[in-house]
Design an enzyme around this catalytic site. Sequence first.
Site, PDB file in Angstrom:
ATOM      1  N   ASP A  82      41.692  39.639  45.405  1.00 23.23           N
ATOM      2  CA  ASP A  82      42.723  39.975  44.421  1.00 23.23           C
ATOM      3  C   ASP A  82      42.819  41.493  44.288  1.00 23.23           C
ATOM      4  O   ASP A  82      41.814  42.174  44.063  1.00 23.23           O
ATOM      5  CB  ASP A  82      42.347  39.345  43.073  1.00 23.23           C
ATOM      6  CG  ASP A  82      43.439  39.452  42.036  1.00 23.23           C
ATOM      7  OD1 ASP A  82      44.622  39.548  42.421  1.00 23.23           O
ATOM      8  OD2 ASP A  82      43.113  39.423  40.828  1.00 23.23           O
ATOM      9  N   GLY A 179      45.931  41.100  31.560  1.00 29.32           N
ATOM     10  CA  GLY A 179      45.125  41.212  30.358  1.00 29.32           C
ATOM     11  C   GLY A 179      45.483  40.214  29.274  1.00 29.32           C
ATOM     12  O   GLY A 179      46.358  39.352  29.431  1.00 29.32           O
ATOM     13  N   ALA A 223      49.418  35.880  34.745  1.00 32.30           N
ATOM     14  CA  ALA A 223      50.114  34.693  34.241  1.00 32.30           C
ATOM     15  C   ALA A 223      49.276  33.840  33.297  1.00 32.30           C
ATOM     16  O   ALA A 223      49.539  32.652  33.145  1.00 32.30           O
ATOM     17  CB  ALA A 223      50.606  33.853  35.419  1.00 32.30           C
ATOM     18  N   ASP A 266      43.327  34.434  34.979  1.00 33.19           N
ATOM     19  CA  ASP A 266      42.022  35.065  34.777  1.00 33.19           C
ATOM     20  C   ASP A 266      41.695  35.171  33.291  1.00 33.19           C
ATOM     21  O   ASP A 266      40.695  34.661  32.820  1.00 33.19           O
ATOM     22  CB  ASP A 266      42.015  36.446  35.439  1.00 33.19           C
ATOM     23  CG  ASP A 266      40.644  37.124  35.381  1.00 33.19           C
ATOM     24  OD1 ASP A 266      39.662  36.472  34.979  1.00 33.19           O
ATOM     25  OD2 ASP A 266      40.550  38.308  35.743  1.00 33.19           O
TER      26      ASP A 266
END
Length: 322
Positions: A82, A179, A223, A266
Amino acid sequence: MPLVDTKEMFKRAYEGGYAIGAFNVNNMEIVQGIIAAAEETQSPVILQASAGARKYAGAEYLFGLVESALKVSTVPIALHLDHGADFETCKSCIDGGFTSVMIDGSAHSFEANIAITKEVVEYAHAHGVVVEGELGQLEGIEDDVNVTTGSYTDPDDVEEFVSRTGVDSLAIAIGTSHGAFKFRPEQCTRNEQGVLVPPELRFDILEEISQRLPGFPIVLHGASSVVPKYVEIINHYGGNLKDAIGIPEDQLRKAARSAVCKINIDSDMRLALTAGIREHMAKYPEHFDPRQYLKPARQNIQDIVAHKIRNVLGSDGKAIDV
């Protein structure tokens, strides 16, 4: 089961109107939770590691965790880098066994982005590895990515970028953000309950890109939905995540039904993990064994990933297709 690349995953996802989840991994509990959810839902899955994860866990340790997952899993798993910042980082991962890498040249000029992306593509393809590029910039902070002013992807650029670089998939900017604080309050409205409502994703840009690149897999970064349940738990037990807000899940499901074949998640896992630890430590202050508080945290990872697979990505039951 050996690692796979994402070509067949994305082909099936595009044709089937769903997306594959790309879940960032940092430690054993996160890997275990993701794989347990993928097994539970019988979904193909992408485990992805950022530069920050490789620094934190160590590249060898991280790859060892993935190898262990392969020994117990029955679903297709791809291993993806990533936000690779440069050719050297991508090369290191390609040589180290990754089946997919992202070269993020979005901070450079259009021509420089093409040059660095093409260099990575040529090396990766020669070693049987697929490549994700990026056009446009997402705002927000995630590991080594820190962008204060983003820019939407220009549909006029996508055909030239893909044809000149040879990338296998393309990350675009249509309003997602990195974030847990994806939008400033002034960018949002508030509903009747006073809850912040973020602006809608730019589906017009996605549609135009889809028309210009028919059949080509599109990727959404940043996302996570910043699941309110976990934010509330964290805040209740001493956290301070005021006005944390993410991407509504119904908008992500809409994107997954179109050309978006990979959705990165994430922050939602980080929140789930932290919520589990905070709640357990508050309820059981006498506990000091990490296994005691990491067990419910790991279960939170499994729960949120299974939820995303079923209700956002739509990839449940698709493992047999790959």
